[in-house]
Design an enzyme around this catalytic site. Structure first.
Site, short mmCIF file in Angstrom:
data_model
loop_
_atom_site.label_atom_id
_atom_site.label_comp_id
_atom_site.label_asym_id
_atom_site.label_seq_id
_atom_site.Cartn_x
_atom_site.Cartn_y
_atom_site.Cartn_z
N ASP A 40 -1.43 9.78 -10.18
CA ASP A 40 -1.21 8.76 -11.22
C ASP A 40 0.27 8.51 -11.44
OD1 ASP A 40 -3.91 8.56 -11.56
OD2 ASP A 40 -4.00 9.68 -13.43
N ASP A 80 0.86 -1.18 0.00
CA ASP A 80 0.00 0.00 0.00
C ASP A 80 0.90 1.23 0.00
OD1 ASP A 80 -3.05 0.82 0.69
OD2 ASP A 80 -1.67 2.21 1.63
N ILE A 81 0.60 2.20 -0.88
CA ILE A 81 1.41 3.42 -0.93
C ILE A 81 1.09 4.29 0.28
CG2 ILE A 81 1.93 5.50 -2.27
CD1 ILE A 81 1.04 3.92 -4.78
N ASN A 103 -2.58 13.18 -3.77
CA ASN A 103 -3.69 13.66 -4.59
C ASN A 103 -4.20 15.02 -4.12
OD1 ASN A 103 -3.92 11.59 -6.49
ND2 ASN A 103 -5.20 10.34 -5.17
N GLU A 162 -4.57 2.24 -4.53
CA GLU A 162 -3.12 2.39 -4.33
C GLU A 162 -2.48 1.12 -3.78
OE1 GLU A 162 -5.02 4.43 -0.66
OE2 GLU A 162 -5.52 4.01 -2.75
#
Length: 355
Positions: free
Chosen positions: A233, A216-217, A224, A259
């Site tokens: 993106d 997971d980022i 964002n 993500e």
């Protein structure tokens, strides 16, 4: 002329509604978002309108993840289906053409067979040279026509073989595209679900080890919110690129959703899987994120990783559930780290979930 103008005005009205929605919800005016709102404006896709309305009523906005999910669920698969239908129609058309040529050839074969039978009878009753000559000339003409028919059939079958081969390649390309995440170039969730089930069944049957990594980022939402969805993106592509550069061979990589990413490692025990996971984590962190429009350095991306290993009696869901719990333990304990089911943090996480 009036009809053309009416169509122009009607489609422009849809376009204005689409841009108005993008503007009012402060979304990026990328083709995907425009297409979602244009289709919404037409009202032709009732399920899409329903989910959009429900999401807006619930939260008052559509997040990047919402938009992506809506597009994948209600639009992209329709395009794939349309393309498959078109290729299928071409295959059917090709088969119809071949069947017509074959039917003509069979008719010609029947006629030739009748000519041979007739010639046999005529030769048996021929009384002079002229009659025999006339019979032979008729046979030669029939044979020449038959040869031409066979050549036409051969040429047509060769063309059909090439055309069907090309159509088969088109179907393979569509199939591959339907299993690929367009943003990162990795496998998508459909690809992951299919491949992990196969890998789990194979590992259980052979007794070979199998490990799963879920990534997971870290703080993805802040990217964002701070820099816009285009930068978000870019972050996703950066992580996808790191996975492509790190994972090779039989290992399976996919964008799990939003993500989150997943890697399935066949023939890999837990200790080896931890090494791979940390290698990926370091590879992601080593890359600087740069804003394309200005060249501004935005910092480094980090990921949290959960690792589980298949056990006897497991199924796919159990393997994923443990990796997911490890991932949440990694995020709870400071992020930018790897946690596996043998770590004490995992035991705390599972205890807190039960409680």
């Amino acid at each position: 002329m009036v009809k053309v103008l009416d169509e122009h005005e009607r489609t422009m009205a849809f376009a204005e509604v689409a841009l108005g929605q993008i503007r009012s919800l402060r979304q990026t005016a990328i083709p995907r978002n425009y297409e979602i709102w244009y289709v919404y404006a037409t009202g032709y896709n009732a399920p899409l309108n329903k989910i959009v309305n429900e999401t807006l009523a619930r939260s008052g906005k559509l997040t990047e993840a919402d938009l992506e999910q809506i597009y994948e669920t209600y639009l992209s698969h329709i395009k794939t289906t349309d393309r498959i239908d078109k290729v299928g129609a071409r295959v059917i058309g090709e088969i119809d053409d071949v069947m017509k040529v074959l039917s003509d050839a069979l008719g010609m074969t029947g006629s030739y067979d009748a000519s041979l039978s007739g010639a046999t009878e005529k030769l048996a009753s021929a009384k002079n040279r002229e009659q025999i000559k006339a019979i032979v000339e008729t046979l030669l003409r029939s044979t020449s026509e038959m040869r031409e028919t066979n050549k036409t059939l051969e040429d047509r079958l060769t063309l059909s073989k090439n055309e069907i081969s090309n159509l088969q390649q088109s179907l393979e390309a569509i199939r591959a595209e339907s299993l690929t995440d367009p943003l990162t170039g990795l496998g998508n969730r459909k690809y992951f679900d299919r491949m992990i089930d196969m890998a789990v069944q194979s590992a259980l049957a052979s007794g070979e080890p199998l490990s799963l990594l879920l990534f997971d980022i870290d703080h993805f939402k802040s990217f964002n919110d701070s820099y816009g969805h285009l930068t978000g993106d870019q972050v996703l592509r950066l992580v996808g690129l790191s996975l492509k550069q790190t994972i090779k061979g039989q290992d399976i990589t996919a964008r799990y959703g939003g993500e989150e990413f997943a890697v399935v490692l066949p023939n890999t025990a837990l200790r080896q899987a931890l090494t791979v996971a940390d290698h990926i984590r370091r590879a992601v962190m080593a890359k600087e994120l740069k804003k394309k429009s200005t060249g501004e350095i935005l910092g480094r991306v980090t990921i949290s990783v959960g690792v589980s290993m298949l056990k006897q009696g497991d199924d796919t869901d159990a393997l994923i559930e443990r990796a997911d719990a490890c991932l949440y333990a990694a995020k709870r304990n400071g992020r930018n780290r790897v946690i596996c089911e043998a770590d004490p943090e995992y035991a705390v996480e599972t205890h807190s979930r039960v409680a």
